[in-house]
Design an enzyme around this catalytic site. Structure first.
Site, PDB file in Angstrom:
ATOM      1  N   ARG A 133       2.858   8.386   7.524  1.00 25.13           N
ATOM      2  CA  ARG A 133       3.936   8.158   6.557  1.00 25.13           C
ATOM      3  C   ARG A 133       5.310   8.374   7.196  1.00 25.13           C
ATOM      4  NH1 ARG A 133       2.579  12.187   2.237  1.00 25.13           N
ATOM      5  NH2 ARG A 133       4.255  11.308   1.006  1.00 25.13           N
ATOM      6  N   ARG A 188       2.564  21.354   0.076  1.00 23.66           N
ATOM      7  CA  ARG A 188       2.834  20.793  -1.258  1.00 23.66           C
ATOM      8  C   ARG A 188       1.561  20.745  -2.111  1.00 23.66           C
ATOM      9  NH1 ARG A 188       6.092  15.329  -2.143  1.00 23.66           N
ATOM     10  NH2 ARG A 188       4.494  14.322  -0.869  1.00 23.66           N
TER      11      ARG A 188
HETATM   12  P1  AMP Z   1       5.729   8.683  -2.656  1.00 28.84           P
HETATM   13  O1  AMP Z   1       5.160   9.461  -3.777  1.00 28.84           O
HETATM   14  O2  AMP Z   1       7.099   8.126  -2.946  1.00 28.84           O
HETATM   15  O3  AMP Z   1       5.669   9.408  -1.332  1.00 28.84           O
HETATM   16  O4  AMP Z   1       4.798   7.368  -2.500  1.00 28.84           O
HETATM   17  C1  AMP Z   1       3.432   7.499  -2.186  1.00 28.84           C
HETATM   18  C2  AMP Z   1       2.888   6.190  -1.645  1.00 28.84           C
HETATM   19  O5  AMP Z   1       3.048   5.144  -2.622  1.00 28.84           O
HETATM   20  C3  AMP Z   1       3.559   5.657  -0.399  1.00 28.84           C
HETATM   21  O6  AMP Z   1       3.057   6.268   0.791  1.00 28.84           O
HETATM   22  C4  AMP Z   1       3.204   4.172  -0.477  1.00 28.84           C
HETATM   23  O7  AMP Z   1       1.843   3.954  -0.130  1.00 28.84           O
HETATM   24  C5  AMP Z   1       3.330   3.905  -1.966  1.00 28.84           C
HETATM   25  N1  AMP Z   1       4.709   3.517  -2.321  1.00 28.84           N
HETATM   26  C6  AMP Z   1       5.573   4.201  -3.125  1.00 28.84           C
HETATM   27  N2  AMP Z   1       6.749   3.560  -3.235  1.00 28.84           N
HETATM   28  C7  AMP Z   1       6.650   2.432  -2.482  1.00 28.84           C
HETATM   29  C8  AMP Z   1       7.535   1.364  -2.160  1.00 28.84           C
HETATM   30  N3  AMP Z   1       8.781   1.323  -2.647  1.00 28.84           N
HETATM   31  N4  AMP Z   1       7.065   0.389  -1.345  1.00 28.84           N
HETATM   32  C9  AMP Z   1       5.817   0.405  -0.860  1.00 28.84           C
HETATM   33  N5  AMP Z   1       4.937   1.390  -1.092  1.00 28.84           N
HETATM   34  C10 AMP Z   1       5.329   2.406  -1.902  1.00 28.84           C
END
Ligand code: AMP
Length: 219
Positions: free
Chosen positions: A171, A127
């Site tokens: 993750r 990505r």
């Molecule tokens: P994403 O782009 O959705 O993969 O989010 C990237 C990172 O943002 C995640 O690995 C978390 O560290 C943080 N994050 C995003 N959404 C949430 C959520 N709903 N709760 C907690 N951490 C979040």
């Protein structure tokens, strides 16, 4: 249409969310994008969130819930919204339920993108994201016309810090432990729509359209 897009990291949530939001004219609310923007701008929220994102850990529930409920209170969310990356824990889902009930709204559906772990790891490793407009690419399956440059705005493409292998493993572990239980949570409420999402972007998009049109549970 009040939608949630669920799925492990690398399932294609961001890509599909943009297509759904554009088609239905509803705002695409990505908590990950909100945190990355805050980090890039160096705001107090960004400074708080950075250590969690860098480790592949979740930002604490109170912070995320506050951000999302504030965002859902904006006028553009009245006709509907698409949440991408939220909720990610049971307490977040419960807080969302309470907030929607208090504001006289209800979820229309929860779309769960299903992708096997090997495919996720391959997708996350390849990505690339535009530094300027956030558009997502993949070096094999969705490459830009010119290497390293965004087709839409010409911005520089980069690999997210948290897409490096050690953080990807963390993750995925966090997803299994904290987020997968949401599938049962929404299934019990009759809202869950599972969508096989290992195919190409258009194929998955078509499956989502079928499900939203009421054409069956599976894409
Ligand atoms: P994403 O782009 O959705 O993969 O989010 C990237 C990172 O943002 C995640 O690995 C978390 O560290 C943080 N994050 C995003 N959404 C949430 C959520 N709903 N709760 C907690 N951490 C979040």
């Amino acid at each position: 249409m009040n939608l949630i897009l669920l799925g492990p990291p690398g399932a294609g949530k961001g890509t599909q969310a943009k297509l759904i939001a554009a088609r239905h004219g509803i705002p695409h609310i990505s908590t990950g994008d909100i945190f990355r923007a805050a980090i890039a701008e160096g705001t107090p929220l960004g400074r708080q969130a950075k250590e969690f994102l860098d480790r592949g850990a979740l930002v604490p529930d109170e912070i995320v819930i506050g951000i999302v409920t504030e965002r859902l209170g904006a006028a553009d969310c009245r006709p509907g919204f698409l949440l991408d990356g939220f909720p990610r824990t049971i307490p977040q889902a419960e807080a969302l339920d309470r907030y929607l009930a208090a504001t006289g709204r209800a979820l229309t559906a929860v779309l769960a993108l299903e992708v096997g772990e090997e495919v996720l790891i391959r997708r996350l490793g390849g990505r690339r994201v535009c530094r300027t407009c956030g558009a997502p690419y993949h070096i094999e399956t969705n490459p830009p016309r010119e290497e390293g440059r965004c087709d839409r705005c010409g911005g520089e493409l980069y690999q997210r810090e948290d897409d490096r292998p050690a953080t990807v493993r963390e993750r995925l572990r966090v997803y299994e432990a904290q987020t997968r239980p949401l599938l049962a949570y929404y299934e019990e409420r009759g809202l869950l729509k599972r969508i096989r999402a290992e195919g190409g972007i258009e194929e998955v998009d078509a499956a989502i359209q079928r499900v939203l049109a009421g054409g069956g549970r599976r894409g």
